[in-house]
Design an enzyme around this catalytic site. Structure first.
Site, PDB file in Angstrom:
ATOM      1  N   GLY A   1      -5.213 -10.236   5.923  1.00 52.18           N
ATOM      2  CA  GLY A   1      -4.660  -9.268   4.995  1.00 52.18           C
ATOM      3  C   GLY A   1      -5.631  -8.684   3.990  1.00 52.18           C
TER       4      GLY A   1
ATOM      5  CE  LYS B   1      -0.714  -7.198   5.053  1.00 55.64           C
ATOM      6  NZ  LYS B   1      -0.189  -6.108   4.197  1.00 55.64           N
TER       7      LYS B   1
ATOM      8  CE1 TYR C   1       1.441  -8.894   2.657  1.00 57.60           C
ATOM      9  CE2 TYR C   1       3.166  -7.292   2.169  1.00 57.60           C
ATOM     10  CZ  TYR C   1       1.869  -7.722   2.026  1.00 57.60           C
ATOM     11  OH  TYR C   1       0.988  -6.999   1.255  1.00 57.60           O
TER      12      TYR C   1
ATOM     13  CB  THR D   1      -0.933  -0.001   1.228  1.00 63.55           C
ATOM     14  OG1 THR D   1      -1.714  -1.198   1.208  1.00 63.55           O
ATOM     15  CG2 THR D   1      -1.856   1.202   1.233  1.00 63.55           C
TER      16      THR D   1
END
Length: 297
Positions: A189, A165, A137, A48
């Site tokens: 997520g 995540k 992640y 992001t």
């Protein structure tokens, strides 16, 4: 520390100016806006945040600014993932220096690395983070790295790993991970399945749309704590109506445009090659910004 990592963490956007340079003042306003809407923490420098179209120096600058605004107020997680182990280590050292609470890294991508190479990559970053917990992640749709459940189970048991995540949309796998690792901090997520992710065992979430409506996601958490599944579903539906629009506009540029109309971000542009929002969506985004400001007030 595990308890401190739980909760609703906004995946922070990175504002740029018309010259495509980092807009530090807008970044500071965005951090303060997120703190003001009651989120538990920030996940800085991830997908992001457009980390992969920034230089290492820019990514470090973002970490420094966020720490200046938010250290000691909310939980700060620095995403330090790159394809290069050495560069990820450099960012992890910076996160430690600036006082972040944890580091995170996406699986190294593009090249077909072996699983042991992935493990070595994480071990090196953990070493450079000098005691900060690691949040693995997993985002196969963007990284192209499709970890098996056994591989995930191995990664999350590496010394120094405290959290995962999980951005896969596989709720069965989410529940399997929770069942196998009851003490692991597990983040949902995908914003559009936040409530379902919590029911599958997630402790909280890390999401893009928390930047504009974090209080709704906190409302989902509270509703489920109180056993009010119907309320949680209603709130999720309201979030998903927003997500429907953002998918049409392009999520990051749509979010920046909403924040521009909220007077948080000066310039609603992502860094190239991302294009601006199609003008046909501007009225809907402006109306959304007004709706959210009224709701927040």
């Amino acid at each position: 520390m595990a308890k401190a990592l739980q909760g609703v963490m906004a995946a922070l956007l990175t504002p740029f100016d018309h010259q495509q340079q980092l807009d530090s003042e807008s970044l500071r306003r965005l951090v303060r806006f997120n703190i003001g809407q009651g989120i538990d923490g920030l996940y800085v420098g991830g997908s992001t945040g457009e980390a992969f179209v920034q230089s290492l120096a820019e990514r470090e600058q973002v970490l420094e600014i966020v720490a200046e605004e938010a250290k000691g107020k909310i939980t700060l997680i620095a995403h330090v993932g790159t394809v290069s182990t050495a560069e990820s280590q450099q960012l992890a050292s910076a996160a430690k220096r600036y006082g972040f609470d944890a580091v995170s890294a996406v699986t190294p991508f593009y090249y077909p690395f072996s699983f042991e190479e992935h493990c070595d990559h994480y071990r090196a970053i953990i070493d450079s983070a000098d005691g900060l917990p690691m949040v693995v992640y997993n985002i196969p749709a963007l990284s192209g790295v499709k970890l098996t459940l056994d591989q995930i189970n191995t990664l999350v048991t590496l010394p120094g790993v405290s959290a995962l995540k999980q951005t896969s949309g596989d709720l069965f796998q989410m529940e399997q991970i929770r069942r196998a690792h009851p003490d692991l901090v597990l983040y949902n997520g995908y914003d559009e399945i936040f409530a379902s992710g919590l029911l599958a065992g997630a402790d909280g979430g890390i999401g893009s749309t928390y930047n504009i409506m974090g209080w709704r996601y906190q409302g989902i958490v509270q509703a489920l704590r109180e056993g009010d599944v119907a309320k949680a579903q209603r709130l999720q539906t309201e979030c998903n109506k927003v997500i429907d629009l953002l998918i049409k506009t392009g999520v990051f540029r749509g979010l920046k445009t909403v924040l521009h109309y909220m007077d948080v971000v000066s310039v609603p542009l992502c860094r190239k090659p991302f294009a601006p929002v199609d003008e046909k969506y501007l009225p809907a985004l402006k109306a959304l910004a007004q709706q959210l400001m009224e709701e927040k007030a």
